[in-house]
Design an enzyme around this catalytic site. Sequence first.
Site, PDB file in Angstrom:
ATOM      1  N   SER A  66      15.590 -19.498  -3.038  1.00  0.00           N
ATOM      2  CA  SER A  66      15.855 -20.479  -1.774  1.00  0.00           C
ATOM      3  C   SER A  66      17.353 -20.767  -1.557  1.00  0.00           C
ATOM      4  CB  SER A  66      14.999 -21.859  -1.995  1.00  0.00           C
ATOM      5  OG  SER A  66      14.105 -21.850  -1.395  1.00  0.00           O
ATOM      6  N   SER A  84      13.590 -27.862   0.923  1.00  0.00           N
ATOM      7  CA  SER A  84      13.638 -26.384   0.756  1.00  0.00           C
ATOM      8  C   SER A  84      12.275 -25.838   1.340  1.00  0.00           C
ATOM      9  CB  SER A  84      13.493 -25.878  -0.676  1.00  0.00           C
ATOM     10  OG  SER A  84      14.013 -24.626  -0.828  1.00  0.00           O
ATOM     11  N   LYS A 137      18.558 -20.181   1.888  1.00  0.00           N
ATOM     12  CA  LYS A 137      18.428 -21.338   3.072  1.00  0.00           C
ATOM     13  C   LYS A 137      20.123 -21.815   3.000  1.00  0.00           C
ATOM     14  CE  LYS A 137      13.820 -22.595   2.238  1.00  0.00           C
ATOM     15  NZ  LYS A 137      13.339 -22.118   1.003  1.00  0.00           N
TER      16      LYS A 137
END
Length: 438
Positions: A42, A102, A45
Amino acid sequence: MAFVCGLPLAATAAPSAAVVMDARTGEILHSRNADARLHPASLTKMMTLYIAFTAVRNGEISLDTTVKISRHAASEPPSKLGLQTGQKIKFRYLLRAAAVKSANDAATAIGEALEGSEAAFARRMNRTAEALGMTRSTFRNANGLTEEGHLSTARDMTLLGRHLLYDFPEYYNLFSRKTTDAGMRKVTNTNHRLLSNYKGADGIKTGYTSAAGFNLVASAERGNERIIATVFGGRSSSARNAKVAELLDLGFRRAPSNAKTRKPALPLYADAGPGKGRTAAGKTIRLLTAVKVSLRPKQRPESAAPPAADGAPVAVAMAMASVIEATVAEVQEETVQAAGIGKARPSGPEVVSRVSTSGGRHWGINVGRYPSQYKAERVLLQTALNEISTLDGSLRKVVNKPTGFDANFMGLTRETADLACRRLQARNQTCFMIGPSS
């Protein structure tokens, strides 16, 4: 497929890497396997959000643009916000969900809103990575779920974290929010433990898949110093946090106290090509270069301030960012003065720690009396971050009383002060209103 930011107790052994950077100068203070191409999970992101912030700044989309959720976005596995196919939600809530929760579904929806498909958005991610100097990163999706060829490095992600910090100071606070309203519900920051327990920590992004292990890019500021530390391949969230804390400590020991901040240059972008960069209104934007002037994000109607003169939004945004940085520096000063860092605070019964944009608003709230100025300032800063929707634009003041230091927010309307107090009291935080004559 492995889930991003799930809740496993430990990951199987994954390749590890680490980088420590002096954020002010970009100097690498420590590295291990810094250029090994690994699964970013993640941390991906961060790139999705960097592009989203750029899109808002360039006028491709607004924070209040309504986005319709596709079947593909809604079907992404956890961690997710729980978006449904066909649902409509404001772009700002997708940003919050991706940064704080997230959320994989929110990240995919961001990519599709900007480029029409996740594949097209991945191509934009790779163009942006190249423009930022992330030479060993390749992106295949917007959220970081494990996919062949979707790889980055500890050095590249640290570089990206530095750009988020300096290129978008008006949005960086997203990464420090322990909770936030994501439209559908309130969500909790996946990085809340480090934010709560490491002095000076204010962001930025966690990541987990079974292939990647536990990853984290974290930033902290103490006095005049700001450090970014990155870890890939932690065996558990607690082990990862402990390692990041150790690396941040190393950075603060090695970083010079008086280094001059040299902000990174805004990147150049490749032309998006025919039909690309099209806004919801149908206008085509050629992303040849990064904009040279930062337009202040459009305010929500209930908190809109009177229009300013040409150029004023830029000055206000930069001033607010500078004051927030100065506030964090001030609340750490008791520690750094012992090490000979920074300048002494001026003495006086009242300390103003934020520029007011309150206009003619004369109400305020008190969030407690504390034994030291440091404690009062810290509570004010934490409260402002947790309750930014009602306290944005208020004046943070510490007032020295015979029995302690009052932590006050001033420059509010009566309605806003009442709403802020009710929301804080609902979270069991002390709060009472201060009238115009108080």
